[in-house]
Design an enzyme around this catalytic site. Structure first.
Site, short mmCIF file in Angstrom:
data_model
loop_
_atom_site.label_atom_id
_atom_site.label_comp_id
_atom_site.label_asym_id
_atom_site.label_seq_id
_atom_site.Cartn_x
_atom_site.Cartn_y
_atom_site.Cartn_z
N ARG A 79 -1.20 -37.48 21.40
CA ARG A 79 -0.64 -36.05 21.68
C ARG A 79 -1.61 -35.23 22.68
NH1 ARG A 79 -2.24 -31.51 17.53
NH2 ARG A 79 -1.12 -30.00 18.04
N HIS B 98 -3.10 -20.32 12.47
CA HIS B 98 -2.44 -19.02 13.16
C HIS B 98 -1.52 -18.27 12.58
CE1 HIS B 98 -5.13 -21.10 16.05
NE2 HIS B 98 -4.33 -22.17 16.31
N PRO C 112 -0.48 -30.24 10.46
CA PRO C 112 0.36 -30.89 11.06
C PRO C 112 0.10 -31.20 12.68
CG PRO C 112 0.59 -28.23 11.21
CD PRO C 112 -0.38 -28.45 10.17
N ASN C 113 0.67 -32.46 12.81
CA ASN C 113 0.66 -33.04 14.36
C ASN C 113 -0.63 -33.91 14.35
OD1 ASN C 113 3.24 -32.26 15.15
ND2 ASN C 113 2.50 -30.10 15.28
N GLU D 166 -13.61 -24.52 7.78
CA GLU D 166 -12.47 -24.77 9.03
C GLU D 166 -12.90 -25.55 10.18
OE1 GLU D 166 -10.87 -20.78 9.95
OE2 GLU D 166 -9.69 -21.89 11.71
N HIS E 269 -11.87 -27.22 13.93
CA HIS E 269 -10.84 -27.47 15.23
C HIS E 269 -11.55 -28.57 16.13
CE1 HIS E 269 -8.14 -24.43 13.73
NE2 HIS E 269 -9.21 -23.81 13.35
N LEU E 270 -10.68 -29.32 16.69
CA LEU E 270 -11.21 -30.00 17.69
C LEU E 270 -11.31 -29.37 18.91
CD1 LEU E 270 -8.29 -32.66 16.73
CD2 LEU E 270 -10.74 -33.41 17.00
N SER E 271 -10.51 -28.45 19.45
CA SER E 271 -10.70 -27.66 20.44
C SER E 271 -11.05 -26.42 20.44
CB SER E 271 -9.15 -27.75 21.00
OG SER E 271 -8.38 -26.82 20.32
N ASN F 170 -8.70 -28.72 8.73
CA ASN F 170 -8.21 -28.43 9.97
C ASN F 170 -6.56 -28.14 9.44
OD1 ASN F 170 -7.08 -28.09 12.56
ND2 ASN F 170 -8.16 -29.88 13.49
N ASP G 1 -3.85 -17.65 1.13
CA ASP G 1 -3.84 -17.18 0.11
C ASP G 1 -4.22 -18.21 -1.24
OD1 ASP G 1 -2.78 -14.81 0.52
OD2 ASP G 1 -0.96 -14.95 -0.22
N TYR H 248 -6.94 -32.90 23.26
CA TYR H 248 -7.61 -33.50 22.00
C TYR H 248 -8.27 -34.94 22.32
CZ TYR H 248 -4.96 -29.88 20.13
OH TYR H 248 -4.16 -28.57 19.93
N ARG I 193 -8.36 -20.95 24.50
CA ARG I 193 -6.97 -21.59 24.97
C ARG I 193 -5.88 -20.27 24.83
NH1 ARG I 193 -5.79 -26.52 21.21
NH2 ARG I 193 -3.88 -26.76 22.58
N ALA J 3 -1.93 -25.89 13.64
CA ALA J 3 -1.06 -24.81 13.97
C ALA J 3 -0.79 -23.84 12.99
CB ALA J 3 0.21 -25.19 14.44
N ARG K 21 -3.84 -18.74 19.67
CA ARG K 21 -4.61 -19.24 19.05
C ARG K 21 -6.13 -18.67 18.82
NH1 ARG K 21 -2.18 -24.69 19.26
NH2 ARG K 21 -0.94 -24.54 21.53
C1 DQA Z 1 -6.33 -27.61 16.56
C2 DQA Z 1 -6.01 -26.15 17.19
C3 DQA Z 1 -4.61 -25.58 16.94
O1 DQA Z 1 -4.39 -24.34 17.79
C4 DQA Z 1 -3.67 -26.56 17.06
O2 DQA Z 1 -2.28 -26.02 16.68
C5 DQA Z 1 -3.80 -27.81 16.49
C6 DQA Z 1 -5.12 -28.58 16.58
C7 DQA Z 1 -7.57 -28.10 16.90
O3 DQA Z 1 -8.07 -28.93 16.31
O4 DQA Z 1 -7.91 -28.03 17.95
O5 DQA Z 1 -2.77 -28.52 16.08
O6 DQA Z 1 -6.47 -27.19 15.18
#
Ligand code: DQA
Length: 156
Positions: free
Chosen positions: A28, A91, A20-21, A109, A111-113, A85, A98, A33, A118, A88, A122
């Site tokens: 964003r 978490h 998501p997002n 897995e 993550h950009l950040s 990725n 599952d 990011y 953080r 959110a 997270r």
């Molecule tokens: C994220 C880190 C997550 O905590 C956050 O909710 C995101 C992006 C990352 O790629 O850093 O939406 O997955």
């Protein structure tokens, strides 16, 4: 003879899942990011997939159940591994965890950040314990490193 040749040259199929997002990347929270948008990440992944000679499918969804469906579908359509990725849902999502456990395919897995730098909520990933590994904090590069690691971890 021909058939054998074709099967020998068959590319490994991998799935890239964006949660998501992530469709809003580039607009964003640029301070976290950066300016890179999802299309730029996907293009870099496509280029690398070509170099690694893998067949790659990319999906993004803001809906948890849809991500679960993509994971379940991957187990049935010959996909050999998933780069995800979960954003959110990393978490919070027992459902995605599952689904990963159910399909028994290698999952990496990303993550950009750096999620450990953080907010405390997270710091916990429900996905990491069921993934081959996690790469976080390198922006677009996290995905590229993740794809390389995934392809390495897929058994031929
Ligand atoms: C994220 C880190 C997550 O905590 C956050 O909710 C995101 C992006 C990352 O790629 O850093 O939406 O997955």
């Amino acid at each position: 003879m021909k058939a054998r040749k074709r099967s020998k040259n068959k590319k490994k199929k991998v799935l890239v899942l964006h949660g998501p997002n992530l469709n809003l990347l580039g607009k964003r929270e640029k301070n976290i990011y950066g300016k890179t948008n999802l299309e730029m990440i996907n293009n870099a992944l496509r280029k690398l997939a070509k170099e690694l000679k893998v067949d790659m499918e990319v999906k993004q969804s803001n809906i948890e159940g849809e991500l679960v469906n993509y994971i379940q579908k991957a187990a049935k359509n010959g996909t050999k591994g998933i780069l995800i990725n979960p954003a959110a849902y990393t978490h919070t999502s027992v459902a995605i965890r599952d689904a990963i456990l159910a399909i028994q395919l290698p999952v990496v897995e990303v993550h950009l950040s750096n999620i450990y730098k953080r907010e405390e909520f997270r710091h916990k990933s429900l996905i990491a314990p069921v993934a081959v590994g996690q790469i976080a904090g390198f922006g677009k590069e996290s995905y590229l490193l993740g794809l390389k690691a995934l392809v390495e971890s897929i058994e031929v």
